[in-house]
Design an enzyme around this catalytic site. Structure first.
Site, PDB file in Angstrom:
ATOM      1  N   LYS A   1      74.800  30.050  89.061  1.00 30.65           N
ATOM      2  CA  LYS A   1      73.456  30.637  89.212  1.00 30.65           C
ATOM      3  C   LYS A   1      72.455  29.696  88.552  1.00 30.65           C
ATOM      4  O   LYS A   1      72.617  29.330  87.385  1.00 30.65           O
ATOM      5  CB  LYS A   1      73.397  32.022  88.558  1.00 30.65           C
ATOM      6  CG  LYS A   1      71.971  32.608  88.474  1.00 30.65           C
ATOM      7  CD  LYS A   1      71.960  34.038  87.945  1.00 30.65           C
ATOM      8  CE  LYS A   1      70.531  34.508  87.650  1.00 30.65           C
ATOM      9  NZ  LYS A   1      70.468  35.886  87.100  1.00 30.65           N
TER      10      LYS A   1
ATOM     11  N   LYS B   1      59.973  41.610  83.640  1.00 26.58           N
ATOM     12  CA  LYS B   1      60.772  41.924  82.454  1.00 26.58           C
ATOM     13  C   LYS B   1      59.822  42.348  81.330  1.00 26.58           C
ATOM     14  O   LYS B   1      59.145  41.519  80.737  1.00 26.58           O
ATOM     15  CB  LYS B   1      61.586  40.708  82.025  1.00 26.58           C
ATOM     16  CG  LYS B   1      62.775  40.429  82.939  1.00 26.58           C
ATOM     17  CD  LYS B   1      63.684  39.373  82.348  1.00 26.58           C
ATOM     18  CE  LYS B   1      64.862  39.084  83.266  1.00 26.58           C
ATOM     19  NZ  LYS B   1      65.822  40.206  83.362  1.00 26.58           N
TER      20      LYS B   1
ATOM     21  N   ASP C   1      64.217  42.022  90.007  1.00 25.00           N
ATOM     22  CA  ASP C   1      64.877  41.392  88.864  1.00 25.00           C
ATOM     23  C   ASP C   1      66.378  41.206  89.105  1.00 25.00           C
ATOM     24  O   ASP C   1      67.062  40.528  88.340  1.00 25.00           O
ATOM     25  CB  ASP C   1      64.625  42.228  87.599  1.00 25.00           C
ATOM     26  CG  ASP C   1      64.862  41.448  86.319  1.00 25.00           C
ATOM     27  OD1 ASP C   1      65.059  40.213  86.411  1.00 25.00           O
ATOM     28  OD2 ASP C   1      64.854  42.065  85.247  1.00 25.00           O
TER      29      ASP C   1
ATOM     30  N   GLU D   1      67.823  39.199  91.025  1.00 23.64           N
ATOM     31  CA  GLU D   1      67.577  38.043  91.896  1.00 23.64           C
ATOM     32  C   GLU D   1      68.755  37.069  91.927  1.00 23.64           C
ATOM     33  O   GLU D   1      68.938  36.352  92.903  1.00 23.64           O
ATOM     34  CB  GLU D   1      66.306  37.306  91.434  1.00 23.64           C
ATOM     35  CG  GLU D   1      66.490  36.275  90.311  1.00 23.64           C
ATOM     36  CD  GLU D   1      67.021  36.857  89.012  1.00 23.64           C
ATOM     37  OE1 GLU D   1      66.846  38.063  88.775  1.00 23.64           O
ATOM     38  OE2 GLU D   1      67.623  36.102  88.219  1.00 23.64           O
TER      39      GLU D   1
ATOM     40  N   ARG E   1      71.947  37.530  92.208  1.00 27.01           N
ATOM     41  CA  ARG E   1      72.902  37.824  93.288  1.00 27.01           C
ATOM     42  C   ARG E   1      72.355  37.390  94.644  1.00 27.01           C
ATOM     43  O   ARG E   1      73.122  37.116  95.559  1.00 27.01           O
ATOM     44  CB  ARG E   1      73.256  39.317  93.254  1.00 27.01           C
ATOM     45  CG  ARG E   1      72.102  40.218  93.493  1.00 27.01           C
ATOM     46  CD  ARG E   1      72.389  41.653  93.073  1.00 27.01           C
ATOM     47  NE  ARG E   1      72.377  41.836  91.613  1.00 27.01           N
ATOM     48  CZ  ARG E   1      72.711  42.957  90.990  1.00 27.01           C
ATOM     49  NH1 ARG E   1      73.088  44.010  91.680  1.00 27.01           N
ATOM     50  NH2 ARG E   1      72.691  43.040  89.673  1.00 27.01           N
TER      51      ARG E   1
END
Ligand code: BES
Ligand code: MN
Ligand code: ZN
Length: 488
Positions: free
Chosen positions: A258, A270, A341, A343, A345
């Site tokens: 990632k 966040k 959030d 993101e 995946r």
């Protein structure tokens, strides 16, 4: 920092400091140590008694000595002799190196026992512990560090282990790259500078490299990755690096990381205690991937390895992906965005589809994927998921021998139920509970039939306090496990 094997006896050692390991159960001085004790008129036995030193792992004593070839004598507890593992040796070696730095010793001798009757493995662990512990990131300091630098370590009784030392040097160079990438802030390491790093790495070690630009990703219909990248002013980069051995490879594998150089959360910003200020570390998976590439390119195993990351940042602007948007990934599956959030995946979905098409024997992905994994396992342990138990066990074994803490988690496919969407093929988040598991099950939707495993490294990519051989900051977690697995 130079590490070498020497065969001097303790009495003859010449350097600034001497660090010796002692077992807990017997506390018995070795012949060599008895001779040193005699030469020092019983000082060794005396300080052991005085300090009530019991040889417990983590304990140590230090004293100034006179009339020897060295000035500081340091004794470190090794714990029980039957429990001694490579990881314990790695830790004690790291603590010896840090003690040497504290005691202002530029040159040290290290005396530690052989573990598992494997001198090469022991030397590799000692050298790794020393180098990893002494790592210091001065890139962003304007003033030079005036502290003593340990310049050399002599491993006593280990002459002829140059290959093991070199192997440790190489592996540590990969860990350091991962640490540097993760610790660099998002205004230094972004998708473009990350790609520049890959270009440099490929050039230095003669690796193949493909960088897919935004238009290339569009042509491959990477709608999930590009959905995340939409609000960034910096162009996304899909990086594919390849190490090919000379001759026919014994196996072909892909490592996918990632690569979010920053994760603001997007429109689901966040806020509160969600640690937005730590989100430069959200490319920890990609850091480990290319750290491993650096090591593997030098170790040259007979394995073909693909290193892949979709690199971008999760930001906010008028073009940002919205909650409720539906994205289409490169395998045609549609995703209803319930939370911007989640993101990682999305970028991984297109990365995994791409890796799957390579026809490799196995894929492993590493990702700082969920806060839920940190809640479940804490800061020191990564989670492992795989529908294939035998493959998970290979990775567990690699983690065990590298000393990186990894825990096998349930791959509960029935939890996909909570990700079903009334309008698209799936939502990008599942139920409130079991968030690390649903994330893993989401990823599986992008793997056709290749053997695959997922590591959630959100906890261990970073440490807030210096511990054994991990100084405060980025740990480089994953590199050593990956290298160990590829070589196995
Ligand atoms: N990068 C974060 C995960 C993370 C959290 C890493 C804390 C390190 C420390 C990830 O992109 C994320 O935001 N995950 C969400 C998922 C949720 C919206 C389903 C999370 O864990 O809160
Ligand atoms: Mn996120
Ligand atoms: Zn993230």
């Amino acid at each position: 920092m130079k590490i070498l094997g020497i065969n001097d006896s303790l009495v003859d050692f010449s350097g600034e400091g001497l660090a010796i390991g002692l077992f807990e159960d017997t506390l018995e001085l070795t012949e060599d140590l008895k001779a040193l004790d005699a030469k020092l008129s019983g000082l060794v036995s005396e300080i052991i008694k005085e300090a009530d030193f019991k040889g417990k792992s983590g304990s140590s004593i230090a004293t100034r000595v006179m009339g020897m070839g060295f000035k500081k004598l340091m004794i470190f507890g090794l714990g029980k002799s039957d429990k001694l593992k490579f990881e314990a040796i790695r830790k004690v070696a790291g603590n010896m190196a840090k003690a040497a730095r504290r005691e202002k010793c530029k040159t040290i001798g290290v005396s530690l026992p052989v573990v598992n009757s494997n001198p090469a493995g022991t030397v590799q662990a000692i050298a790794e512990g020393i180098e990893l512990a002494l790592y210091k990131d001065m890139r962003f300091k304007s003033e030079k560090d005036e502290n003593t630098v340990v310049e050399s370590a002599s491993l006593i009784g280990f002459v002829g282990q140059e290959a093991a030392i070199e192997k440790a040097n190489i592996i540590c160079s990969g860990v350091f790259l991962a640490r540097e990438l993760v610790a660099a802030p998002a205004n230094v390491i972004d998708s473009v500078t990350f790609a520049d790093m890959a270009i440099e790495l490929a050039k230095t070690y003669s690796l193949e490299l493909k960088i897919l630009e935004k238009a290339d990703c569009e042509a491959l219909n990477m709608g999930a990755f590009l959905g995340v990248a939409r609000a960034s002013d910096i162009p996304p980069k899909f990086i594919h690096m390849i190490y090919k051995p000379t001759g026919t490879p014994r196996k072909r594998v892909a490592i996918v990381g990632k690569g979010l150089t920053f994760d603001s959360g997007g429109l689901n910003l966040k806020v509160g205690a969600s640690s937005i200020e730590m989100m430069k570390t959200d490319m920890g998976g990609a850091g480990a991937t290319f750290g491993a590439a650096k090591a593997i390119a030098q170790l040259k195993p007979d394995v073909e390895v693909h290193f892949i990351s979709a690199v971008t940042e999760n930001m906010i602007n008028g073009n940002a992906m919205r909650p409720g948007d539906i994205l289409t990934a490169s395998n045609g599956k549609t995703i209803e965005i319930m939370n911007t959030d989640a993101e990682g995946r999305l970028t991984l979905a297109d990365s995994l589809v791409y890796a799957d098409k390579l026809g490799v024997d196995a894929i492993v992905d590493l990702a700082t994927l969920t806060g839920a994994c940190v809640v479940a396992l804490g800061n020191d342990i990564a989670g492992l998921w795989s529908p294939d138990d035998a493959f998970a066990d290979q990775l567990m074994a690699a983690a065990e021998s590298s000393g990186e803490k990894l825990w096998k988690m349930p791959f509960e496919e029935s939890y996909f139920e909570s990700m079903k969407s009334p309008i698209a093929d799936m939502k990008n988040i599942g139920a409130r509970t079991g968030g690390a598991i649903t994330a893993a099950v989401f990823l599986k939707q992008y793997i056709k039939d290749t053997t695959w495993a997922h590591m959630d490294v959100a906890g261990p990519v970073w440490t807030d306090k210096d511990k054994d051989y991990n100084p405060t900051g980025a740990t480089g977690y994953g590199v050593r496990t990956l290298v160990d697995w590829v070589l196995a």
